[in-house]
Design an enzyme around this catalytic site. Structure first.
Site, PDB file in Angstrom:
ATOM      1  N   ASP A  11       0.868  -1.182   0.000  1.00 26.80           N
ATOM      2  CA  ASP A  11       0.000   0.000   0.000  1.00 26.80           C
ATOM      3  C   ASP A  11       0.901   1.227   0.000  1.00 26.80           C
ATOM      4  O   ASP A  11       1.990   1.216   0.586  1.00 26.80           O
ATOM      5  CB  ASP A  11      -0.913   0.021   1.233  1.00 26.80           C
ATOM      6  CG  ASP A  11      -2.126   0.904   1.014  1.00 26.80           C
ATOM      7  OD1 ASP A  11      -3.257   0.377   1.012  1.00 26.80           O
ATOM      8  OD2 ASP A  11      -1.960   2.141   0.822  1.00 26.80           O
ATOM      9  N   ASP A  30       4.401   2.229  -4.033  1.00 27.12           N
ATOM     10  CA  ASP A  30       3.434   2.719  -5.022  1.00 27.12           C
ATOM     11  C   ASP A  30       3.343   1.707  -6.158  1.00 27.12           C
ATOM     12  O   ASP A  30       4.359   1.360  -6.774  1.00 27.12           O
ATOM     13  CB  ASP A  30       3.943   4.071  -5.543  1.00 27.12           C
ATOM     14  CG  ASP A  30       2.954   4.755  -6.463  1.00 27.12           C
ATOM     15  OD1 ASP A  30       2.008   4.091  -6.939  1.00 27.12           O
ATOM     16  OD2 ASP A  30       3.139   5.963  -6.706  1.00 27.12           O
ATOM     17  N   ASP A  54      -7.460  -4.529  -3.774  1.00 29.12           N
ATOM     18  CA  ASP A  54      -8.556  -3.608  -3.472  1.00 29.12           C
ATOM     19  C   ASP A  54      -8.021  -2.176  -3.487  1.00 29.12           C
ATOM     20  O   ASP A  54      -8.568  -1.290  -2.834  1.00 29.12           O
ATOM     21  CB  ASP A  54      -9.290  -3.964  -2.176  1.00 29.12           C
ATOM     22  CG  ASP A  54      -8.454  -3.722  -0.936  1.00 29.12           C
ATOM     23  OD1 ASP A  54      -7.229  -3.539  -1.064  1.00 29.12           O
ATOM     24  OD2 ASP A  54      -9.037  -3.712   0.171  1.00 29.12           O
ATOM     25  N   LYS A  94     -10.686  -5.346  -7.267  1.00 27.17           N
ATOM     26  CA  LYS A  94     -11.759  -4.360  -7.068  1.00 27.17           C
ATOM     27  C   LYS A  94     -11.821  -3.387  -8.237  1.00 27.17           C
ATOM     28  O   LYS A  94     -10.797  -2.911  -8.724  1.00 27.17           O
ATOM     29  CB  LYS A  94     -11.527  -3.578  -5.785  1.00 27.17           C
ATOM     30  CG  LYS A  94     -12.569  -2.470  -5.605  1.00 27.17           C
ATOM     31  CD  LYS A  94     -12.807  -2.142  -4.198  1.00 27.17           C
ATOM     32  CE  LYS A  94     -11.826  -1.124  -3.672  1.00 27.17           C
ATOM     33  NZ  LYS A  94     -12.153  -0.839  -2.262  1.00 27.17           N
TER      34      LYS A  94
HETATM   35  C1  LIG Z   1     -10.116   0.650  -0.308  1.00 30.79           C
HETATM   36  S1  LIG Z   1      -8.545   1.016   0.420  1.00 30.79           S
HETATM   37  C2  LIG Z   1      -8.071  -0.613   0.930  1.00 30.79           C
HETATM   38  C3  LIG Z   1      -7.053  -0.579   1.983  1.00 30.79           C
HETATM   39  C4  LIG Z   1      -6.710  -1.931   2.640  1.00 30.79           C
HETATM   40  N1  LIG Z   1      -6.511  -2.986   1.663  1.00 30.79           N
HETATM   41  C5  LIG Z   1      -7.740  -2.303   3.644  1.00 30.79           C
HETATM   42  O1  LIG Z   1      -8.497  -3.243   3.423  1.00 30.79           O
HETATM   43  O2  LIG Z   1      -7.785  -1.624   4.673  1.00 30.79           O
HETATM   44  C6  LIG Z   1      -7.609   1.356  -1.040  1.00 30.79           C
HETATM   45  C7  LIG Z   1      -6.131   1.458  -0.782  1.00 30.79           C
HETATM   46  O3  LIG Z   1      -5.447   1.641  -2.034  1.00 30.79           O
HETATM   47  C8  LIG Z   1      -4.246   2.329  -1.730  1.00 30.79           C
HETATM   48  N2  LIG Z   1      -3.635   2.866  -2.948  1.00 30.79           N
HETATM   49  C9  LIG Z   1      -4.131   3.824  -3.762  1.00 30.79           C
HETATM   50  N3  LIG Z   1      -3.275   4.096  -4.752  1.00 30.79           N
HETATM   51  C10 LIG Z   1      -2.205   3.275  -4.572  1.00 30.79           C
HETATM   52  C11 LIG Z   1      -0.988   3.086  -5.279  1.00 30.79           C
HETATM   53  N4  LIG Z   1      -0.697   3.812  -6.373  1.00 30.79           N
HETATM   54  N5  LIG Z   1      -0.111   2.170  -4.825  1.00 30.79           N
HETATM   55  C12 LIG Z   1      -0.394   1.436  -3.701  1.00 30.79           C
HETATM   56  N6  LIG Z   1      -1.544   1.579  -2.981  1.00 30.79           N
HETATM   57  C13 LIG Z   1      -2.436   2.480  -3.414  1.00 30.79           C
HETATM   58  C14 LIG Z   1      -4.711   3.409  -0.756  1.00 30.79           C
HETATM   59  O4  LIG Z   1      -3.633   3.922  -0.009  1.00 30.79           O
HETATM   60  C15 LIG Z   1      -5.732   2.660   0.093  1.00 30.79           C
HETATM   61  O5  LIG Z   1      -5.163   2.192   1.297  1.00 30.79           O
END
Ligand SMILES: C[S@@+](CC[C@H](N)C(=O)[O-])C[C@H]1O[C@@H](n2cnc3c(N)ncnc32)[C@H](O)[C@@H]1O
Length: 141
Positions: A11, A30, A54, A94
């Site tokens: 994440d 990232d 997700d 997702k």
């Molecule tokens: C719906 S949340 C899910 C978080 C975690 N899996 C949970 O269940 O608590 C979406 C996640 O995608 C992450 N995210 C968004 N863009 C991202 C990227 N470019 N690289 C890695 N993570 C990313 C966000 O930081 C966020 O924590």
């Protein structure tokens, strides 16, 4: 996953440590960053049986921006699959529904022996969240 399985999560945000379980590895990184595939693969120690994403962009409320960010994330996951998922493996991905996400899901789904898009009862009313379930990954398809 059993005693010899391994879970690797990534994440962009900080992830709370899971404790002492050496089979659960959290990476802060990232998905769009070059070289992220090598970091995940090194942590996995080999190709994964299952890929679960997700990941979702921070929503701005500006529809075009949100759709473009979601599409970019889906493309990043799509590009990682051949590097991280074993042939025959499965995917849970997702999607925040839009024409762009539908097109990406269609493309990604074609790399699997079977693919379907499902909604979940747990998803809050009004959310556009859906999940692509792919089984039997055909690498290079
Ligand atoms: C719906 S949340 C899910 C978080 C975690 N899996 C949970 O269940 O608590 C979406 C996640 O995608 C992450 N995210 C968004 N863009 C991202 C990227 N470019 N690289 C890695 N993570 C990313 C966000 O930081 C966020 O924590």
């Amino acid at each position: 996953m059993g005693p010899s399985g391994r879970v690797v999560g990534i994440d962009i945000a900080d992830i709370e440590p899971f404790g002492d379980d050496a089979n659960v590895i959290a990476i802060q990184g990232d998905l769009l960053e070059p070289g992220v595939d090598a970091r995940i693969l090194a942590a996995l120690g080999g190709l994964a049986d299952v890929a679960l994403s997700d990941a979702a962009p921070k929503l701005t409320g500006v529809r075009a921006t949100d759709r473009a960010r979601e599409e970019t994330l889906l493309e990043a996951v799509e590009a990682l699959l051949p590097k991280l998922l074993r042939p025959g493996g499965a995917l849970i991905l997702k999607l925040l529904e839009s024409p762009e996400a539908q097109a990406a899901a269609k493309r990604i789904g074609r790399c699997f022996g079977s693919a379907k898009i499902v909604g979940l009862r747990a998803t809050r009313a009004g959310s556009s969240e859906k999940y692509l379930i792919g089984k039997n990954y055909a690498a290079g398809a």
